[in-house]
Every structure is written in C-alpha cells, then in structure tokens.
Design a protein around this motif. Sequence first.
Motif, mmCIF file in Angstrom:
data_model
loop_
_atom_site.group_PDB
_atom_site.id
_atom_site.type_symbol
_atom_site.label_atom_id
_atom_site.label_comp_id
_atom_site.label_asym_id
_atom_site.label_seq_id
_atom_site.Cartn_x
_atom_site.Cartn_y
_atom_site.Cartn_z
ATOM 1 N N VAL A 20 38.583 28.085 46.962
ATOM 2 C CA VAL A 20 37.787 27.843 45.763
ATOM 3 C C VAL A 20 36.983 29.097 45.405
ATOM 4 O O VAL A 20 36.905 29.485 44.243
ATOM 5 N N PHE A 21 36.396 29.746 46.399
ATOM 6 C CA PHE A 21 35.609 30.951 46.143
ATOM 7 C C PHE A 21 36.485 32.097 45.633
ATOM 8 O O PHE A 21 36.239 32.656 44.570
ATOM 9 N N ASP A 24 38.817 30.578 42.372
ATOM 10 C CA ASP A 24 38.108 30.045 41.205
ATOM 11 C C ASP A 24 36.892 30.867 40.807
ATOM 12 O O ASP A 24 36.625 31.033 39.620
ATOM 13 N N ALA A 25 36.145 31.369 41.774
ATOM 14 C CA ALA A 25 34.939 32.140 41.431
ATOM 15 C C ALA A 25 35.256 33.611 41.174
ATOM 16 O O ALA A 25 34.787 34.181 40.193
ATOM 17 N N LYS A 96 29.429 33.633 37.138
ATOM 18 C CA LYS A 96 30.560 32.756 37.460
ATOM 19 C C LYS A 96 30.506 32.322 38.929
ATOM 20 O O LYS A 96 30.715 31.146 39.245
ATOM 21 N N VAL A 97 30.218 33.254 39.830
ATOM 22 C CA VAL A 97 30.130 32.940 41.256
ATOM 23 C C VAL A 97 28.985 31.956 41.512
ATOM 24 O O VAL A 97 29.145 30.972 42.227
ATOM 25 N N ARG A 100 29.829 28.375 40.413
ATOM 26 C CA ARG A 100 30.773 27.675 41.305
ATOM 27 C C ARG A 100 30.074 27.143 42.538
ATOM 28 O O ARG A 100 30.494 26.160 43.117
#
Length: 134
Positions: A20-21, A24-25, A96-97, A100
Amino acid sequence: MTLSLSHVHVFADDPDAALVFYRDALGLEVRSEVPNEGFRWITLSTPEQPELEIVLSHPKAGRSEQDGETLSAMLAKGELPGLLFRTSDLDALFEKVQARGGVEVLQEPTDQFWGVRDAAFRDPSGNLVRVSQA
C-alpha cells in the motif's frame, strides 16, 4: 562492458502494508509477486526507471530462524539501510503519503543546507525512506 543496478531488496514484515505504501502512496508499479515457501516477493519499479526493481521480502524468508529473528529485530528498530527517492514535486508527494497514512513522518519537506529539499518517513515496516526534490 556495461554494469547496471537491477534490484534493491527492502525487508517488509507486513507485505500488504508495504505494498500500500510503495504502490499507492509513492506510485510505484507492481512488476511481479512470487510466492516462496509461505512468503512472497513483490517487485515494484517507477515508470521512469522500469529496469530498476525494488523487491519487498519478509526478513524470515529463505533464512534460518535465528537469522530471520535478527533481521526482524533490526527492522523493528529501524536499523536497516533505507531508500532515497527523487521527485519533481516533493510537497505533492508528501501530501499524498500523509493522506494514505500508515507511515511515521520523520521530517516534513525541508530546505537542507547542502542544497536539496527533502522529507523523510518510516515505511510501515520501519525502513527509512527519504525523498528529495529533483
């Protein structure tokens, strides 16, 4: 003769949270997921550097119990080498990070005395990730 870097290994005690990190991030793309004796390797890369892959792997995969425990303990302490990325828009990536979640912010975007602007996080497994603005 040419020589180029092809893969960098990053230990992740929770591959799903790491995915996910990093996907997605940070925006990396998954290249492959390979099961291996109850664990799995996940390789990712950036669209700008598809030839350089980051391999997420569990610290206990393919190791003795003792070595796996030692690596897991070092990972939990944040003592393993980190990753350094470069981006064209540090502030947008930082937002963005943060949106998330699942990471520890160590340093918000900052102008450093050595001439770069960068930020720092710990990924969900505790690895240091620094991002500087190109």
